[in-house]
Design an enzyme around this catalytic site. Structure first.
Site: not given
Ligand code: ADP
Ligand code: ASP
Ligand code: MG
Length: 820
Positions: A681, A685
């Site tokens: 994750d 980003k």
């Protein structure tokens, strides 16, 4: 003297006729002299036309329609004529119905309906309505009688659209009115030829009749009573927010009607204008409203234009080739001469300054004739290829913005084209009259309603602005977003002049649409009660079909399959706002293509909430980069879930595995916490941050220091993973103890330095800003050319439905500003 004209909708039913007689009686009691012109009962001319077409085709389906014709009239007799007189009046209607039946029988037998017979057929509508209204008035005690306009209006023999012989007709009207004191109820729409044949003035032509009588009699005013309180800024059937126009000049009214505002029949303006008689447009259903005044000098109002009209169904014909260049107008002359000879009506013409092509718009029924005429006239040039084969584009609409005030006023075209461009409406041809009173654009017909609304908003509603939202995903973030939209609606309307319309809504099971806007108080019920199963393909197709202006698609899911449709959505000129990271962090090439597509379509593709939830991270990078700064390094704690885990662990109150389990149970991590702990994750980003800073980073090029052991990573299920994680508790505990004794903390830090990107579990001391993070805080540190000595820091809660939804809402507002 005045002329009052009542249109079909004003005399459609007994109740409406009663309203008309009330208006007439109030004029009578004021002692004013006037004449009344009346149309056929609303819809009956269509019925007559339909009967004619059926009979012509040998279809006896016209027969039951004769009963409709008869009953529409007798319904009025039964309600508005005293009982003892009803038989007498019905007898007259019966007589006319029989005549109508005979004519239709003739048409049916010989299967031919000439324009002349058709005009005669259509005249039955006005002849019956004028007769009936005069009788209703008579039995109310008014000295009224019918005037069949064929007695006094003379026309040539262009059946279907008779041209009035003005001088002769005016004389006949004046003579007729010299000798009568009665209130005349005059048939609209019809006249007679020199040979006494019946002819009509073209559909909608009763307005013209009124104007002719008004001008012949030197009236002070001609009043057109209809079903709307005046001319509106746009057709109210297509633009719900259309506003009434107080004042129009004759020229403006001409342009509006010529370009499709059905409320005034175009020819109506001319007789009134020649005699400088004002036209009032008023509603029978709201007589107290002032309506619109059409006169010589229209007072300007605050808007740069008066209205927008459209003609829905036209075809473009394009003729081009070397022969047209520099031909000193001879080809142009030949072109328009032959079109005139064939009676082709031209709606709009443009010629490129290269003289290489001429483009004009005609009604579809004229296309074949125009094509034949041109191919005949230019056969030699076409054969020798000096002129290319004709290009014909069907299904075009013409939209025109109209107003005297446009003259010498810059910026109007810009506003028009900008609102069309931002809504993905392609302009095929554009034309501005030299009067500067009208700018017309030819557009795809499927875009007409969207274009009308967008342009209307741009010119008339600059104080309120509406966007149409399609929301997919109504879980924690989506649900909160809907509540925020509902709670802030009043504020947004008052302070931002923004109206947010949620038109489409879907969860993984169902979808629901409402063009008028879904009522947000009970959106959940609407969605649950919907019969439509969610299918993203159908959802996207529906958005495209609705083709609404200022559309924004909001993807609140974390599903990769939704992002597969982003390209199609942007291509349809629909903006996207999303917390879903899959598209911006996918392959660099697709990311770039989506950004470029959005740019090309004049819409936005935004995903601020991808990093740091509601924190302004991506906009900050974009502001830095676009103002010429250069990003040297970005470091950040980008995962709210990991921050929560490490901050809690730091306190030493529970084992690492227990803390991860608790975080998972509270919904602070993904259902499989490894998604967070393996860094995927955070890697997404960081990929996005890098790309926004101008680095073409692929996710696979990020170096990731693992937090977990291979056993944990490879465990077959989430349960098995927790079992494995327990075995690591000791290792983590030792790490924690040694760090605590050194006064340090564990932080999972993402770094971009130049084009190098990596994620690592770092030990940070009290001197580091990262040390002081708490809860689910995110922190991003930008070192740039401008912020070199002391970096720019953004810090705050980086997770949570409230802040994320608020971030999406802020983005929707930003997109709305861009579109406005
Ligand atoms: P009537 O039967 O009274 O002659 P029409 O149907 O011919 O009435 O004309 C009135 C209708 O014109 C309105 O009901 C409206 O639907 C349509 N219309 C189209 N454009 C406009 C406009 N710009 N302003 C007002 N009405 C318009
Ligand atoms: N009744 C005719 C029509 O429907 C004329 C009019 O209404 O103005 O076209
Ligand atoms: Mg009309």
């Amino acid at each position: 003297m005045k002329i009052l004209k009542f249109g079909g909708s004003s005399v459609a039913h007994p109740e409406s006729i009663e309203r008309v007689t009330q208006i007439i009686n109030s004029y009578l009691s004021s002692g004013e002299k006037f004449g009344v012109v009346v149309s056929a009962l609303g819809g009956l001319t269509d019925v007559l036309e339909q009967m004619g077409s059926m009979a012509e085709l040998g279809n006896d389906g016209y027969k039951p329609l004769i009963d409709v014709f008869f009953q529409r009239h007798t319904a009025i007799i039964q309600q508005l004529i005293p009982e003892e007189k009803q038989a007498k009046v019905t007898k007259e209607i019966d007589k006319r119905t029989k005549e109508l039946t005979n004519i239709l029988q003739g048409v049916y037998l010989i299967k031919e309906l000439t324009p002349r017979t058709k005009d005669y057929l259509l005249s039955f509508g006005e002849r019956c309505s004028a007769f009936l209204l005069s009788k209703v008035l008579w039995y109310q005690g008014v000295n009224a009688s019918m005037l069949d306009a064929r007695e006094v209006l003379r026309a040539d023999n262009t059946f279907g659209k008779g041209k009035i012989k003005v001088k002769e007709s005016y004389q006949l009207i004046q003579e007729y009115f010299k000798e009568t004191d009665e209130l005349k109820v005059i048939t609209g729409f019809i006249a007679s030829t020199a040979r006494g044949e019946t002819i009509t003035l073209g559909r909608g032509g009763s307005d013209y009749t009124a104007s002719l009588f008004g001008a012949a009699l030197g009236c002070s005013v001609i009043e057109i009573w209809t079903d709307v309180a005046g001319v509106m800024t746009a057709d109210p059937n297509k633009v719900k927010k259309a506003l009434p126009v107080k004042h129009l000049s004759y020229q403006e009214a001409l342009e509006m009607s010529h370009f499709g505002a059905k409320v005034i029949y175009p020819a109506t303006v001319i007789p009134a204008m020649e005699k400088n008689i004002p036209l009032y447009i008023k509603s029978t259903f709201a007589p107290e409203e002032v309506g619109t005044v059409v006169s010589e000098h229209a007072e300007p109002d605050e808007h740069p234009i008066k209205g927008i009209s459209s003609i829905s169904d036209v075809s473009l014909i394009m003729i081009q080739g070397g022969a047209l260049v520099g031909a000193v107008a001879s080809h142009t002359y030949r072109l328009f001469r032959v079109l005139a000879n064939y009676q082709v009506n031209i709606i709009l013409i443009t010629q490129g300054s290269s003289e290489h092509n001429i483009c004009f718009a005609v009604k579809p029924e004229d296309v074949d004739t125009a094509k034949k005429a041109i191919e005949e006239e230019f056969s030699l040039e076409i054969q020798s290829r000096y002129i290319d084969p004709l290009i014909i584009e069907p299904e075009i609409s013409i939209l025109a913005v109209i107003g005297d005030n446009m003259k010498h006023r810059p910026g109007i075209s810009a506003r028009l084209f900008q609102s069309l461009g931002k809504n993905g409406v392609n302009v095929a041809v554009t034309s501005q009259g030299s009067s500067e009173r009208n700018i017309s654009v030819a557009i795809n017909r499927k875009d007409e309603v969207k274009a009308l609304n967008a342009v209307h908003e741009a010119f008339f509603l600059s104080d309120t602005y509406s966007v149409n939202l399609y929301i997919v995903g109504v879980g924690l973030i989506g649900g909160t977003l809907l509540s925020q939209i509902r709670e802030n609606a009043g504020f947004l309307h008052k302070n931002q002049h923004l109206e947010i319309n949620v038109v489409g809504l879907a969860n993984s099971k169902r979808m629901v649409f409402d063009e008028e806007g879904i009522v947000l108080e009970n959106w959940r019920e609407h969605l649950n009660e919907s019969e439509s199963k969610m299918d993203i393909r159908k959802f996207v197709a529906k958005m495209k079909e609705l083709n609404l202006r200022n559309s924004i698609f909001v993807d609140n899911t974390a599903a990769p399959e939704i992002t597969e449709f982003y390209e199609e959505i942007l291509d349809a000129s629909i903006s996207i706002s999303t917390p879903n990271k899959f598209a911006p962090s996918g392959l660099f090439r697709s990311y770039q293509d989506l950004k470029y597509l959005a740019y090309e379509r004049g819409v936005k593709f935004m995903y601020e909430t991808n990093v740091g939830a509601g924190l302004p991270v991506i906009t900050t990078i974009s502001d830095l980069v676009s103002s010429g700064d250069r990003i040297l390094k970005i470091q950040g704690v980008l995962s709210g879930s990991l921050s929560y885990i490490f901050n809690t662990f730091q306190r030493g109150e529970a084992s690492f595995s227990d803390i991860v389990l608790e975080a998972q149970q509270k919904g602070f991590t993904e259902p499989d916490p490894r998604e967070d702990l393996c860094g995927s994750d955070v890697a997404r980003k960081l990929t996005i941050l890098a790309r926004e800073s101008g680095v073409a980073l692929e996710r696979e090029n990020i170096r990731i220091d693992p937090i977990l052991s291979p056993n944990c990573i490879e465990a077959q299920s989430v349960e098995a993973f927790f079992e494995e994680l327990k075995k690591e508790d000791e290792r983590f505990e030792q790490m924690r103890e040694s760090l605590t004794s050194e006064g340090k903390a564990l932080r999972y830090i993402a770094t971009l330095a130049g084009d190098q990107a990596f994620l690592s579990l770092a030990e940070v001391g009290t001197e580091s800003d990262f040390y002081h993070l708490s809860g689910s805080d995110n922190m991003i540190v930008f070192t740039t050319e401008r912020y070199k000595e002391r970096p720019l820091v953004i810090k705050g809660p980086g997770a949570g439905a409230e802040v994320t939804a608020a971030g999406v809402l802020a983005e929707i507002i930003r997109i709305a500003y861009h579109l406005s």
